[in-house]
Design a protein around this motif. Structure first.
Motif, short mmCIF file in Angstrom:
data_model
loop_
_atom_site.label_atom_id
_atom_site.label_comp_id
_atom_site.label_asym_id
_atom_site.label_seq_id
_atom_site.Cartn_x
_atom_site.Cartn_y
_atom_site.Cartn_z
N THR A 1 -18.60 49.79 35.61
CA THR A 1 -19.22 51.11 35.53
C THR A 1 -20.74 50.96 35.45
O THR A 1 -21.26 50.21 34.63
CB THR A 1 -18.73 51.88 34.29
N ILE A 2 -21.43 51.67 36.33
CA ILE A 2 -22.89 51.70 36.32
C ILE A 2 -23.34 52.90 35.50
O ILE A 2 -22.81 54.01 35.67
CB ILE A 2 -23.44 51.83 37.76
N THR A 3 -24.28 52.71 34.61
CA THR A 3 -24.80 53.82 33.80
C THR A 3 -26.14 54.29 34.35
O THR A 3 -27.01 53.47 34.68
CB THR A 3 -24.95 53.41 32.32
N ILE A 4 -26.29 55.59 34.46
CA ILE A 4 -27.52 56.19 35.01
C ILE A 4 -28.00 57.29 34.07
O ILE A 4 -27.22 58.17 33.67
CB ILE A 4 -27.25 56.78 36.41
N GLU A 5 -29.27 57.22 33.71
CA GLU A 5 -29.88 58.26 32.88
C GLU A 5 -30.59 59.23 33.82
O GLU A 5 -31.56 58.89 34.49
CB GLU A 5 -30.89 57.65 31.91
N GLY A 6 -30.07 60.45 33.90
CA GLY A 6 -30.63 61.44 34.80
C GLY A 6 -31.33 62.57 34.07
O GLY A 6 -31.17 62.75 32.85
N GLN A 7 -32.11 63.33 34.83
CA GLN A 7 -32.80 64.50 34.29
C GLN A 7 -32.32 65.73 35.04
O GLN A 7 -32.18 65.70 36.27
CB GLN A 7 -34.31 64.36 34.45
N LEU A 8 -32.06 66.79 34.30
CA LEU A 8 -31.59 68.03 34.91
C LEU A 8 -32.68 68.62 35.80
O LEU A 8 -33.86 68.67 35.43
CB LEU A 8 -31.21 69.03 33.82
N ARG A 9 -32.30 69.04 36.99
CA ARG A 9 -33.23 69.67 37.92
C ARG A 9 -33.09 71.19 37.83
O ARG A 9 -32.03 71.74 38.04
CB ARG A 9 -32.96 69.21 39.35
N THR A 10 -34.19 71.84 37.55
CA THR A 10 -34.17 73.30 37.48
C THR A 10 -34.70 73.91 38.77
O THR A 10 -34.42 75.08 39.08
CB THR A 10 -35.02 73.79 36.30
N GLU A 11 -35.45 73.13 39.54
CA GLU A 11 -35.97 73.59 40.82
C GLU A 11 -35.41 72.70 41.91
O GLU A 11 -35.42 71.48 41.80
CB GLU A 11 -37.50 73.55 40.83
N THR A 12 -34.93 73.34 43.00
CA THR A 12 -34.27 72.56 44.05
C THR A 12 -34.89 72.77 45.43
O THR A 12 -34.34 72.36 46.43
CB THR A 12 -32.78 72.92 44.12
N GLY A 13 -36.03 73.39 45.49
CA GLY A 13 -36.66 73.63 46.79
C GLY A 13 -37.29 72.37 47.37
O GLY A 13 -37.33 71.30 46.74
N LYS A 14 -37.82 72.51 48.58
CA LYS A 14 -38.41 71.36 49.27
C LYS A 14 -39.64 70.83 48.54
O LYS A 14 -39.87 69.62 48.47
CB LYS A 14 -38.80 71.76 50.70
N LYS A 15 -40.43 71.73 47.99
CA LYS A 15 -41.64 71.31 47.28
C LYS A 15 -41.29 70.47 46.06
O LYS A 15 -41.89 69.41 45.82
CB LYS A 15 -42.44 72.54 46.86
N ALA A 16 -40.28 70.92 45.29
CA ALA A 16 -39.86 70.18 44.11
C ALA A 16 -39.25 68.83 44.49
O ALA A 16 -39.47 67.83 43.81
CB ALA A 16 -38.85 71.01 43.32
N THR A 17 -38.52 68.83 45.59
CA THR A 17 -37.91 67.58 46.06
C THR A 17 -38.96 66.58 46.48
O THR A 17 -38.87 65.38 46.16
CB THR A 17 -36.96 67.87 47.24
N ARG A 18 -39.98 67.02 47.20
CA ARG A 18 -41.06 66.13 47.62
C ARG A 18 -41.80 65.55 46.41
O ARG A 18 -42.18 64.38 46.39
CB ARG A 18 -42.05 66.89 48.52
N GLN A 19 -41.98 66.39 45.40
CA GLN A 19 -42.66 65.93 44.20
C GLN A 19 -41.85 64.84 43.49
O GLN A 19 -42.40 63.83 43.03
CB GLN A 19 -42.91 67.10 43.24
#
Length: 219
Positions: A3-21
């Motif tokens: 099992t691989i463990t990954i610490e993620g952060q919740l995304r509240t914005e999903t637009g292209k600008k947020a993705t590029r950032q």
């Protein structure tokens, strides 16, 4: 199973600008689905390395906003120019809900055909299966001990309890073919082909002797 463990952060914005950032910060956006709802998250690109760049089937335990999700990898997207990872899709495992997964195939044993001088060809390296999460495993083992020269092991020959195999049943997994040397040896020992001898022609019958002409009568 690993099992691989990954610490993620919740995304509240999903637009292209947020993705590029996110990508400019060396983070990869992802989504977890299959449970009660979709979870959009991101994690450092390095966190996915052990999950993505390996042929091994394994679990990924992702922690997002204090909650843990047990998942498997479902899909990946890469940049067409830089070949960098740009998006990850993960399937959440629910105890009583069947999932579709792609499991590697591991061949075991030495086939009869190889012992006789043939060459083993691997045609299919993984199988797509449908099963409950508790039955998932690192690989499916296929015994090739009885695989003979010019023989095939097909998908339909794989018998795995608890798995519904979704690949076409007639697709070969592995086969053993004649090597060039073996073909030459067989050709050398084969009887030389030749045309059957022609039958002798029957002797010609002797012509009947001509009758002598009758003597002319005197006047």
């Amino acid at each position: 199973m690993k099992t691989i463990t990954i610490e993620g952060q919740l995304r509240t914005e999903t637009g292209k600008k947020a993705t590029r950032q996110l990508r400019s910060q060396k983070h990869v956006p992802g989504v977890i689905y299959g449970g009660t709802g979709e979870v959009n998250f991101s994690a450092p690109a390095t966190a996915f390395k052990s999950l993505v760049y390996t042929p091994v089937f394994q679990f990924a335990e992702v922690t997002v906003d204090g909650k843990k999700y047990k998942t498997i990898l479902k899909d990946l997207q890469f940049d067409t120019v830089s070949d960098e990872l740009t998006h990850v899709d993960l399937m959440e495992l629910v105890e009583d809900k069947k999932v579709i997964a792609t499991l590697p195939v591991q061949l075991s044993g030495v086939s009869k055909g190889v012992k006789e001088g043939g060459k083993l060809l691997v045609k299919l390296k993984s199988l797509q299966v449908k099963t409950l999460p508790k039955y998932l495993k690192e690989f499916i083992t296929v015994d090739i001990t009885n695989l003979e020269l010019n023989g095939n092991i097909r998908v339909e020959d794989v018998k795995e309890e608890h798995f519904e195999i979704l690949n076409s049943p007639r697709i070969p997994l592995a086969s053993v073919v004649l090597t060039r040397q073996l073909k030459q040896e067989e050709a050398a020992t084969a009887p030389a082909g030749g045309a059957a001898p022609a039958k002798a022609a029957a002797p010609a019958k002797a012509a009947a002797p001509a009758k002598a002409a009758a003597p002319a009568k005197g006047k």
